[in-house]
Design a protein around this motif. Structure first.
Motif, PDB file in Angstrom:
ATOM      1  N   HIS A   1      20.034  38.101  19.060  1.00  0.00           N
ATOM      2  CA  HIS A   1      21.388  37.566  19.180  1.00  0.00           C
ATOM      3  C   HIS A   1      21.720  36.654  18.006  1.00  0.00           C
ATOM      4  O   HIS A   1      22.457  35.688  18.142  1.00  0.00           O
ATOM      5  CB  HIS A   1      21.547  36.809  20.515  1.00  0.00           C
TER       6      HIS A   1
ATOM      7  N   HIS B   1      19.305  33.358  18.172  1.00  0.00           N
ATOM      8  CA  HIS B   1      18.233  33.335  19.160  1.00  0.00           C
ATOM      9  C   HIS B   1      17.977  34.767  19.617  1.00  0.00           C
ATOM     10  O   HIS B   1      18.723  35.674  19.272  1.00  0.00           O
ATOM     11  CB  HIS B   1      18.606  32.443  20.352  1.00  0.00           C
TER      12      HIS B   1
ATOM     13  N   ASP C   1      17.164  37.186  23.059  1.00  0.00           N
ATOM     14  CA  ASP C   1      17.097  37.267  24.511  1.00  0.00           C
ATOM     15  C   ASP C   1      15.857  38.055  24.886  1.00  0.00           C
ATOM     16  O   ASP C   1      15.561  39.070  24.265  1.00  0.00           O
ATOM     17  CB  ASP C   1      18.315  38.009  25.065  1.00  0.00           C
TER      18      ASP C   1
ATOM     19  N   HIS D   1      19.695  34.437  29.710  1.00  0.00           N
ATOM     20  CA  HIS D   1      21.072  34.097  30.114  1.00  0.00           C
ATOM     21  C   HIS D   1      21.926  35.333  30.281  1.00  0.00           C
ATOM     22  O   HIS D   1      21.450  36.438  30.065  1.00  0.00           O
ATOM     23  CB  HIS D   1      21.703  33.105  29.119  1.00  0.00           C
TER      24      HIS D   1
HETATM   25 ZN    ZN Z   1      21.564  35.637  23.912  1.00  0.00          ZN
END
Ligand code: ZN
Ligand code: ZN
Length: 404
Positions: free
Chosen positions: A100, A103, A105, A404
């Motif tokens: 992403h 970061h 996921d 998330h």
């Molecule tokens: Zn993410």
């Protein structure tokens, strides 16, 4: 995250108690750390999976015979190579990272044995490069090529290249090319070298001498291969041209040769075996590319730490685990982690194997039915995890990501 199995549900609880960090991702997002070990049984055709955070959350996959295990670069796939059964079983590890930007996921799901299987006469080395995976079939000389995502497609139809006569070989994908081993005209004699072929199987350029070629690794886009008299480096050609092969002699290092290699992740170097009781640190482009490191007793297995880039771990037959600083070439720490496992006897006898999983070195202890988890920082054994059967080959997948 999906949670369709009991152990994944338990995993969620685990994620909830993990430290909440505010970082580049939204403040309410949890950073989860998760590692899975896949362990091949020495006696039976079984691959077992355990998770480090929830050892009771496990899975078991029945295959045909004791496998050699290779993990894909992404960590999403484990290849269970069963040469004598003419098969490579393919396991989706259930751990995937999605980039992403600032970061990653981490997506967790149940590990599954995929429908896609590679069939052959005697498949052996699995080598990944440039987004392609190549399985060399020693029994036919064929190379099976595919991208990792094709394994999850409805119909797995890999490309097969008939590269020549059967031999214990290998093929390393580099861009539009492959670097492949070249057998001797007399099948009883050792392999003679390496050559570059294109995706149609046509040879590009000359064969380079690499007697008895065995073992390969990649580091920062360069491949290294072991020879009886040195190593061969394959460097990507300029502007997508064919890779350039260079032989580096190891005569000056004394008796021994490189036949197994590991490639540095954050640093460009290779760690190779050298004879039975040494390893060699190889730095391409350096004035003296070889640094031989003698070990107190014969070597059982070795691994590199993808996180602590300077660390190599070497297990010797006296049961000692050594930390090698690959920058200085010094062994900085040695501790006893298992009882002695003599290197006398057959090479296939049950002996420990290493994998690095985050801040642990996971060591199979076949005679005790355990995986030992040793801290990469203190070298102390944190805990042991009982494993059914005779735990032997091992690979680790996982890491940290945002949930998330
Ligand atoms: Zn993410
Ligand atoms: Zn081999």
């Amino acid at each position: 995250m999906t949670h369709n199995l009991a152990f994944i549900t338990r995993l969620h609880a685990c994620v909830a108690v993990a430290a909440l960090v505010s970082g580049p991702a939204l403040a309410h997002d949890a950073t989860a750390t998760h590692y899975r070990l896949f362990i091949g049984d020495h006696a039976d055709g079984v691959v077992r999976m355990i998770t480090l955070d929830e050892p009771e959350a496990h899975a078991e996959f029945a295959i045909d015979m004791t496998p050699a295990l290779t993990v894909s670069a992404s960590g999403e796939t484990v290849f269970a190579v069963q040469g004598d059964a003419g098969k490579v079983a393919i396991i989706d590890t259930g751990v995937a990272f999605e980039d992403h930007g600032d970061h990653a996921d981490m997506k967790l799901s149940d590990p599954v044995l995929l429908q896609s299987t590679i069939f052959g006469t005697k498949p052996a080395h699995v080598v990944e490069g440039s987004g392609t995976i190549a399985v060399f079939d020693d029994g036919s000389g064929d190379i099976t090529l595919f991208g990792e995502s094709a394994l999850r497609g409805a119909e797995f139809a890999p490309q097969v290249i008939a590269a020549g006569a059967p031999h214990h070989g290998l093929a390393a994908p580099m861009g539009d090319y492959l670097v492949v081993s070249v057998p001797h005209e007399d099948p009883e004699l050792p392999r003679v070298g390496l050559q570059v072929i294109d995706r149609s199987g046509a040879q590009i350029g000359e064969t380079i001498s690499c007697p008895g070629v065995h073992g390969q690794a990649q580091s920062a886009r360069v491949f290294a291969f072991g020879c009886h008299d040195g190593i061969v480096l394959a460097t990507p050609g300029e502007g997508g041209a064919a890779p350039v092969l260079t032989h580096l002699a190891t005569d000056h290092l004394g008796e021994g040769n490189v036949s197994t290699l590991k490639g540095g992740v954050a640093l460009q170097f290779f760690l190779g075996n050298f004879g039975s009781d040494a390893v060699v640190i190889i730095e391409p482009g350096s004035e003296e590319p070889f640094r031989k490191v003698d070990l107190p007793t014969r070597r059982v297995d070795f691994a590199l730490d993808p996180a602590i880039a300077r660390n190599g771990y070497i297990l010797t037959e006296d049961g000692q685990l050594h930390v090698l600083n690959v920058l200085t070439g010094e062994i900085t720490q040695s501790v006893t982690v298992t009882e002695p496992y003599s290197m006398d006897g057959h090479w296939r006898d049950p002996r420990p194997r290493l994998a690095v999983a985050g801040d642990h070195i996971a060591i199979t202890d076949p005679l005790h039915g355990l995986v030992r988890l040793v801290s990469t920082t203190t070298l102390q054994e944190d805990r042991t995890i009982p494993i059914d059967g005779v735990p032997y080959t091992i690979v680790a997948v996982g890491g940290s990501g945002v949930d998330h």
